[in-house]
Design a protein around this motif. Structure first.
Motif, PDB file in Angstrom:
ATOM      1  N   LYS A  66      19.965  -5.195  -6.186  1.00 43.45           N
ATOM      2  CA  LYS A  66      20.425  -5.833  -4.959  1.00 43.45           C
ATOM      3  C   LYS A  66      19.791  -5.099  -3.776  1.00 43.45           C
ATOM      4  N   ILE A  67      19.026  -5.828  -2.963  1.00 45.73           N
ATOM      5  CA  ILE A  67      18.432  -5.258  -1.763  1.00 45.73           C
ATOM      6  C   ILE A  67      19.538  -5.158  -0.713  1.00 45.73           C
ATOM      7  N   ASN A  68      19.826  -3.939  -0.259  1.00 41.01           N
ATOM      8  CA  ASN A  68      20.896  -3.718   0.707  1.00 41.01           C
ATOM      9  C   ASN A  68      20.408  -3.698   2.148  1.00 41.01           C
ATOM     10  N   LYS A  69      19.211  -3.158   2.358  1.00 36.44           N
ATOM     11  CA  LYS A  69      18.716  -3.024   3.730  1.00 36.44           C
ATOM     12  C   LYS A  69      17.194  -3.009   3.711  1.00 36.44           C
ATOM     13  N   VAL A  70      16.601  -3.720   4.660  1.00 36.15           N
ATOM     14  CA  VAL A  70      15.151  -3.713   4.852  1.00 36.15           C
ATOM     15  C   VAL A  70      14.893  -3.432   6.321  1.00 36.15           C
ATOM     16  N   THR A  71      14.079  -2.421   6.582  1.00 38.00           N
ATOM     17  CA  THR A  71      13.707  -2.065   7.946  1.00 38.00           C
ATOM     18  C   THR A  71      12.182  -2.009   8.021  1.00 38.00           C
ATOM     19  N   ILE A  72      11.635  -2.540   9.093  1.00 35.73           N
ATOM     20  CA  ILE A  72      10.188  -2.466   9.325  1.00 35.73           C
ATOM     21  C   ILE A  72       9.945  -1.549  10.513  1.00 35.73           C
ATOM     22  N   GLN A  73       9.145  -0.513  10.294  1.00 35.76           N
ATOM     23  CA  GLN A  73       8.716   0.364  11.382  1.00 35.76           C
ATOM     24  C   GLN A  73       7.332  -0.120  11.813  1.00 35.76           C
ATOM     25  N   LYS A  74       7.236  -0.618  13.015  1.00 36.74           N
ATOM     26  CA  LYS A  74       5.978  -1.170  13.529  1.00 36.74           C
ATOM     27  C   LYS A  74       5.071  -0.063  14.056  1.00 36.74           C
ATOM     28  N   GLY A  75       3.778  -0.180  13.749  1.00 39.00           N
ATOM     29  CA  GLY A  75       2.758   0.688  14.333  1.00 39.00           C
ATOM     30  C   GLY A  75       2.999   2.172  14.150  1.00 39.00           C
ATOM     31  N   ILE A  76       3.172   2.621  12.913  1.00 40.59           N
ATOM     32  CA  ILE A  76       3.410   4.051  12.694  1.00 40.59           C
ATOM     33  C   ILE A  76       2.144   4.839  13.022  1.00 40.59           C
ATOM     34  N   SER A  77       2.319   6.114  13.271  1.00 38.30           N
ATOM     35  CA  SER A  77       1.181   6.962  13.654  1.00 38.30           C
ATOM     36  C   SER A  77       0.242   7.185  12.465  1.00 38.30           C
ATOM     37  N   GLU A  78      -0.975   7.586  12.777  1.00 40.02           N
ATOM     38  CA  GLU A  78      -1.943   7.891  11.725  1.00 40.02           C
ATOM     39  C   GLU A  78      -1.426   9.021  10.841  1.00 40.02           C
ATOM     40  N   GLY A 108      -8.019  -0.987   9.818  1.00 34.36           N
ATOM     41  CA  GLY A 108      -8.239   0.026  10.829  1.00 34.36           C
ATOM     42  C   GLY A 108      -8.164  -0.448  12.271  1.00 34.36           C
ATOM     43  N   ASP A 109      -8.122  -1.748  12.492  1.00 31.80           N
ATOM     44  CA  ASP A 109      -8.083  -2.225  13.875  1.00 31.80           C
ATOM     45  C   ASP A 109      -6.654  -2.272  14.432  1.00 31.80           C
ATOM     46  N   VAL A 110      -5.663  -2.206  13.581  1.00 33.86           N
ATOM     47  CA  VAL A 110      -4.262  -2.131  14.011  1.00 33.86           C
ATOM     48  C   VAL A 110      -3.574  -1.037  13.191  1.00 33.86           C
ATOM     49  N   PRO A 111      -2.589  -0.372  13.776  1.00 37.21           N
ATOM     50  CA  PRO A 111      -1.891   0.654  13.000  1.00 37.21           C
ATOM     51  C   PRO A 111      -1.054   0.012  11.893  1.00 37.21           C
ATOM     52  N   TYR A 112      -0.755   0.815  10.900  1.00 39.87           N
ATOM     53  CA  TYR A 112       0.078   0.346   9.793  1.00 39.87           C
ATOM     54  C   TYR A 112       1.512   0.110  10.244  1.00 39.87           C
ATOM     55  N   ASP A 113       2.161  -0.838   9.586  1.00 41.79           N
ATOM     56  CA  ASP A 113       3.603  -0.982   9.648  1.00 41.79           C
ATOM     57  C   ASP A 113       4.129  -0.442   8.317  1.00 41.79           C
ATOM     58  N   ARG A 114       5.373   0.045   8.324  1.00 40.38           N
ATOM     59  CA  ARG A 114       5.974   0.578   7.095  1.00 40.38           C
ATOM     60  C   ARG A 114       7.295  -0.137   6.830  1.00 40.38           C
ATOM     61  N   ILE A 115       7.497  -0.493   5.577  1.00 37.16           N
ATOM     62  CA  ILE A 115       8.766  -1.061   5.163  1.00 37.16           C
ATOM     63  C   ILE A 115       9.615   0.048   4.544  1.00 37.16           C
ATOM     64  N   LEU A 116      10.885   0.057   4.888  1.00 37.71           N
ATOM     65  CA  LEU A 116      11.848   0.983   4.307  1.00 37.71           C
ATOM     66  C   LEU A 116      12.913   0.133   3.623  1.00 37.71           C
ATOM     67  N   LEU A 135       3.368   0.726   2.916  1.00 32.73           N
ATOM     68  CA  LEU A 135       2.641   0.287   4.113  1.00 32.73           C
ATOM     69  C   LEU A 135       2.148  -1.140   3.931  1.00 32.73           C
ATOM     70  N   ASN A 136       1.893  -1.802   5.058  1.00 33.62           N
ATOM     71  CA  ASN A 136       1.361  -3.166   5.001  1.00 33.62           C
ATOM     72  C   ASN A 136      -0.143  -3.153   4.746  1.00 33.62           C
ATOM     73  N   TYR A 137      -0.588  -4.152   4.016  1.00 32.54           N
ATOM     74  CA  TYR A 137      -2.000  -4.284   3.661  1.00 32.54           C
ATOM     75  C   TYR A 137      -2.879  -4.519   4.876  1.00 32.54           C
ATOM     76  N   ASP A 138      -2.399  -5.282   5.847  1.00 33.77           N
ATOM     77  CA  ASP A 138      -3.210  -5.598   7.027  1.00 33.77           C
ATOM     78  C   ASP A 138      -3.686  -4.354   7.776  1.00 33.77           C
ATOM     79  N   GLY A 139      -2.924  -3.276   7.721  1.00 34.79           N
ATOM     80  CA  GLY A 139      -3.293  -2.064   8.439  1.00 34.79           C
ATOM     81  C   GLY A 139      -4.514  -1.365   7.898  1.00 34.79           C
ATOM     82  N   HIS A 140      -4.937  -1.690   6.678  1.00 41.75           N
ATOM     83  CA  HIS A 140      -6.066  -0.970   6.077  1.00 41.75           C
ATOM     84  C   HIS A 140      -7.404  -1.300   6.729  1.00 41.75           C
ATOM     85  N   LEU A 171       0.817  -1.213   0.000  1.00 42.38           N
ATOM     86  CA  LEU A 171       0.000   0.000   0.000  1.00 42.38           C
ATOM     87  C   LEU A 171       0.854   1.267   0.000  1.00 42.38           C
ATOM     88  N   CYS A 172       0.402   2.246  -0.747  1.00 38.36           N
ATOM     89  CA  CYS A 172       1.004   3.582  -0.778  1.00 38.36           C
ATOM     90  C   CYS A 172       2.519   3.534  -1.014  1.00 38.36           C
TER      91      CYS A 172
END
Length: 120
Positions: free
Chosen positions: A97-109, A77-85, A70-75, A46-47
């Motif tokens: 070549k993927i160098n780095k993957v970071t997941i930000q859990k529960g980002i703000s609205e 509305g019952d849990v906040p979105y997680d974001r992949i960087l 953003l993760n699809y599960d967050g849409h 997402l997005c």
């Protein structure tokens, strides 16, 4: 969901209504790089945004790309979105070549609205 409306008169494009062209380009690039991600991250669709692209040593064929989505599960509305960087390199000699993957859990609205360009 945003609509895309293209207006033609005869064979001439006279209007473009809907998603801005830069967003379409970001979605296209993200979907290309998405296929290189491990299946563990398949929910992050997402997005999608290309946050930054840098040339490597000034070469127009070699790039370092910073992307996010953003993760699809967050849409629901019952849990906040997680974001992949993502940080990746794209070069003719080595491909993507993927160098780095970071997941930000529960980002703000507010952060999720900014990611989806709905900040108002």
């Amino acid at each position: 969901m945003k609509k895309l409306v293209i207006v033609f008169v005869g064979l001439h494009l006279v209007g473009w209504y809907g998603v801005p062209k830069n967003e379409l380009l970001e979605e296209t690039l993200y979907s290309q790089y998405y296929s290189y991600l491990d299946k563990t991250y398949s929910d992050f669709i997402l997005c999608p945004k290309i946050d930054k692209i840098e040339r490597i040593e000034g070469d127009i064929r070699r790039h370092k790309v910073y992307a996010s989505a953003l993760n699809y599960d967050g849409h629901h509305g019952d849990v906040p979105y997680d974001r992949i960087l993502l940080t990746l390199t794209d070069t003719p000699e080595n491909g993507v070549k993927i160098n780095k993957v970071t997941i930000q859990k529960g980002i703000s609205e507010k952060e999720s609205l900014l990611q989806c360009r709905q900040e108002n």
